[in-house]
Write an enzyme that holds these catalytic residues in place. Structure first.
Site, mmCIF file in Angstrom:
data_model
loop_
_atom_site.group_PDB
_atom_site.id
_atom_site.type_symbol
_atom_site.label_atom_id
_atom_site.label_comp_id
_atom_site.label_asym_id
_atom_site.label_seq_id
_atom_site.Cartn_x
_atom_site.Cartn_y
_atom_site.Cartn_z
ATOM 1 N N ARG A 1 0.852 -1.188 0.000
ATOM 2 C CA ARG A 1 0.000 0.000 0.000
ATOM 3 C C ARG A 1 0.882 1.231 0.000
ATOM 4 N NH1 ARG A 1 2.241 1.905 3.850
ATOM 5 N NH2 ARG A 1 0.750 3.612 3.833
ATOM 6 N N GLY A 2 0.236 2.382 -0.230
ATOM 7 C CA GLY A 2 0.978 3.611 -0.476
ATOM 8 C C GLY A 2 1.026 3.834 -1.975
ATOM 9 N N ARG B 1 -7.373 -0.732 -7.067
ATOM 10 C CA ARG B 1 -7.665 0.390 -6.168
ATOM 11 C C ARG B 1 -7.848 1.637 -7.027
ATOM 12 N NH1 ARG B 1 -4.628 1.090 -0.635
ATOM 13 N NH2 ARG B 1 -6.665 2.014 -0.172
ATOM 14 N N ASP C 1 -2.124 10.660 -2.129
ATOM 15 C CA ASP C 1 -2.433 9.570 -3.052
ATOM 16 C C ASP C 1 -2.827 10.076 -4.438
ATOM 17 O OD1 ASP C 1 -2.699 6.648 -1.653
ATOM 18 O OD2 ASP C 1 -2.912 8.279 -0.221
ATOM 19 N N ASN D 1 -5.737 12.092 0.425
ATOM 20 C CA ASN D 1 -4.825 11.313 1.265
ATOM 21 C C ASN D 1 -5.685 10.520 2.250
ATOM 22 O OD1 ASN D 1 -2.052 10.631 1.999
ATOM 23 N ND2 ASN D 1 -2.451 11.702 3.909
#
Length: 341
Positions: free
Chosen positions: A44-45, A87, A233, A243
């Protein structure tokens, strides 16, 4: 510190769902399982998601290499579509897939393009680390000696190709002697601040204090927070940015208390195709993330749940944007267009 390793014919990911209790690396040879790992937050990130997806494209090509060109191209299109659906908010995912699509075409469009695909994925990975280090350098120049910094969620080495964005600034500032304390919001509902940011900071020997999300206002009122650095993000071309959920609240608190508030991101996270934050798609995640913790039910059965993974912070609440090209100050729209348009 890193969370992604390319092994020539497989991808190894540090399973971030098991941190900080266990450090478990999983090997992947199937792009579908990488897509699932992205969905499940094993990786993730925003930058890390893009890098993992790029390597997953390589795995898809290796799986399809015995097909004829038409079948290979159809299979690659299916793989890219599945990865893109993993995502919706982090723009780095789509940016990386676009680069891999161009590399596939430039490499001939068939199985002969596999070496070119691997080179491109490795380049995306290297470039991210390089951008992070430049970001750290520019951001550290903003940090006075003895600074007490608040951060939210995890924008560290394990959320990127290595080194980190917001935590890259913290690392660089700490190396220069500028950090007295980092306060980590726990970051409900999945506790990325408690599980991941606190873990990274402790491993690096950086002074850290864990707080619940609801404690930030009190600490600011007591004069214990000097500045805020956190990740991003997706950023629109006017400087609005998505974010981790709770970021908008931190921004409002910082503005009320007169505390400098910075978002930290590589250019791969800027989406110049959308005018403002209203156009950012916000992922809605499983209600069980809110109603359960560590497998234990914590809310009444049948309660309605709202669980957006991100919120959008208006650019007017930003003090500055830290990028690999330097620190951007208002007017953000003009400066972003100048540097990245």
């Amino acid at each position: 510190m890193n969370a992604i390793r390319w092994q020539g014919d497989s991808l190894a990911l540090l399973d971030q769902t098991k941190l900080p209790v266990e450090e478990v690396w999983e090997d992947y040879t199937d792009y579908r399982k990488v897509a699932d790992a992205i969905r499940r937050l094993v990786v993730r990130g925003a930058p890390a998601i893009g890098i993992a997806a790029a390597y997953a494209v390589c795995l898809a090509a290796m799986e399809l290499q015995c097909q004829d060109t038409a079948q290979f191209r159809a299979g690659m299109a299916r793989a890219a579509k599945e990865l893109a659906a993993s995502r919706p908010t982090a723009v780095n995912l789509f940016w990386a897939l676009d680069r891999m699509t161009l590399a596939l075409s430039a490499g001939g469009g068939g199985p002969e393009a596999i070496p070119a695909l691997v080179r491109e994925a490795e380049a995306i990975h290297r470039e991210d680390i390089s951008m992070n280090r430049k970001i750290g350098k520019y951001g550290a120049e903003l940090v006075p000696e003895g600074a007490r910094i608040l951060t939210h969620c995890n924008a560290g080495a394990i959320a990127t190709g290595g080194f980190g964005t917001a935590l890259g600034v913290v690392r660089a500032a700490h190396a220069a002697g500028g950090v007295e304390m980092v306060y980590c919001d726990e970051t409900r509902p999945l506790l990325q601040g408690a599980r991941l940011t606190a873990w990274e900071l402790m491993r690096d020997g950086i002074p850290a204090t864990l707080i619940t999300d609801s404690m930030a206002a009190s600490l600011m009122a007591q004069g214990k927070i000097d500045m805020v650095f956190l990740g991003c993000d997706r950023m629109a071309r006017n400087g609005d940015f998505a974010n981790k959920i709770g970021t908008y609240g931190v921004a409002v608190l910082a503005a009320y208390h007169g505390i400098p508030f910075y978002t930290v991101l590589p250019s791969s996270t800027i989406d110049m195709s959308i005018p403002d934050g209203k156009h950012i798609v916000i992922e809605e995640r499983d209600p069980a993330e809110v109603t359960h913790f560590a497998g234990v039910q914590t809310a009444p059965e049948g309660i309605r749940v709202c669980n957006p993974a991100f919120d959008v912070t208006p650019h007017k609440l930003l003090t500055g944007i830290v990028t690999e090209k330097g620190v951007i100050h208002p007017p953000f729209g003009e400066r972003l267009l100048e540097l990245f348009g």
